[in-house]
Scaffold this motif. Structure first.
Motif, PDB file in Angstrom:
ATOM      1  N   ALA A   5     100.756 -27.280 -17.013  1.00 17.39           N
ATOM      2  CA  ALA A   5     101.169 -25.994 -17.583  1.00 17.39           C
ATOM      3  C   ALA A   5     100.620 -25.810 -19.000  1.00 17.39           C
ATOM      4  O   ALA A   5     100.502 -24.683 -19.483  1.00 17.39           O
ATOM      5  N   ASP A   6     100.251 -26.910 -19.653  1.00 18.18           N
ATOM      6  CA  ASP A   6      99.706 -26.865 -21.010  1.00 18.18           C
ATOM      7  C   ASP A   6      98.185 -27.036 -21.035  1.00 18.18           C
ATOM      8  O   ASP A   6      97.596 -27.203 -22.109  1.00 18.18           O
ATOM      9  N   GLY A   7      97.556 -27.068 -19.867  1.00 18.48           N
ATOM     10  CA  GLY A   7      96.109 -27.205 -19.799  1.00 18.48           C
ATOM     11  C   GLY A   7      95.605 -28.631 -19.640  1.00 18.48           C
ATOM     12  O   GLY A   7      94.405 -28.874 -19.664  1.00 18.48           O
ATOM     13  N   MET A   8      96.504 -29.585 -19.484  1.00 20.54           N
ATOM     14  CA  MET A   8      96.103 -30.979 -19.316  1.00 20.54           C
ATOM     15  C   MET A   8      95.528 -31.168 -17.915  1.00 20.54           C
ATOM     16  O   MET A   8      96.036 -30.620 -16.942  1.00 20.54           O
ATOM     17  N   GLU A   9      94.436 -31.938 -17.816  1.00 23.97           N
ATOM     18  CA  GLU A   9      93.798 -32.213 -16.533  1.00 23.97           C
ATOM     19  C   GLU A   9      93.501 -33.694 -16.411  1.00 23.97           C
ATOM     20  O   GLU A   9      93.305 -34.382 -17.410  1.00 23.97           O
ATOM     21  N   ARG A  10      93.443 -34.150 -15.158  1.00 26.84           N
ATOM     22  CA  ARG A  10      93.072 -35.531 -14.883  1.00 26.84           C
ATOM     23  C   ARG A  10      91.646 -35.761 -15.383  1.00 26.84           C
ATOM     24  O   ARG A  10      90.762 -34.940 -15.176  1.00 26.84           O
ATOM     25  N   VAL A  46      93.668 -39.651 -19.472  1.00 28.27           N
ATOM     26  CA  VAL A  46      94.701 -39.064 -18.623  1.00 28.27           C
ATOM     27  C   VAL A  46      94.337 -39.321 -17.164  1.00 28.27           C
ATOM     28  O   VAL A  46      93.254 -38.956 -16.716  1.00 28.27           O
ATOM     29  N   PHE A  47      95.264 -39.984 -16.420  1.00 30.66           N
ATOM     30  CA  PHE A  47      94.961 -40.310 -15.032  1.00 30.66           C
ATOM     31  C   PHE A  47      95.909 -39.656 -14.027  1.00 30.66           C
ATOM     32  O   PHE A  47      95.617 -39.625 -12.850  1.00 30.66           O
ATOM     33  N   ARG A  48      97.014 -39.090 -14.478  1.00 27.97           N
ATOM     34  CA  ARG A  48      97.946 -38.447 -13.554  1.00 27.97           C
ATOM     35  C   ARG A  48      98.615 -37.280 -14.286  1.00 27.97           C
ATOM     36  O   ARG A  48      99.106 -37.461 -15.393  1.00 27.97           O
ATOM     37  N   VAL A  49      98.597 -36.101 -13.671  1.00 30.47           N
ATOM     38  CA  VAL A  49      99.122 -34.901 -14.326  1.00 30.47           C
ATOM     39  C   VAL A  49     100.152 -34.229 -13.431  1.00 30.47           C
ATOM     40  O   VAL A  49      99.929 -34.042 -12.236  1.00 30.47           O
TER      41      VAL A  49
END
Length: 74
Positions: A5-10, A46-49
């Protein structure tokens, strides 16, 4: 507390920052307190979102990670 929801991606790689210390200026007779700049001291992968949360691996760190450390894009 950042997720998709904040734009974070794997696969995102992020820089880890620690807050700068507050020190006393010994060169000034009034001895004011000075805040030093924040220091970059690590990298995250980042490996899991999820919607509101992500998991990341610490790839490299120079100091122990503590509450209040923040992350940004490198």
């Amino acid at each position: 507390n950042k997720g998709s929801a904040d734009g974070m991606e794997r696969g995102h790689v992020l820089a880890l920052w620690s807050a700068g210390e507050n020190v006393i200026d010994k060169t000034d007779p009034a001895r004011p307190t000075i805040k030093l700049p924040d220091e970059r001291h690590g990298m995250l992968f980042v490996f899991r979102v999820f919607d509101r949360m992500s998991y990341a691996l610490i790839l490299r760190v120079q100091q122990p990670v503590k509450p209040g450390d923040r992350f940004t894009q490198p």
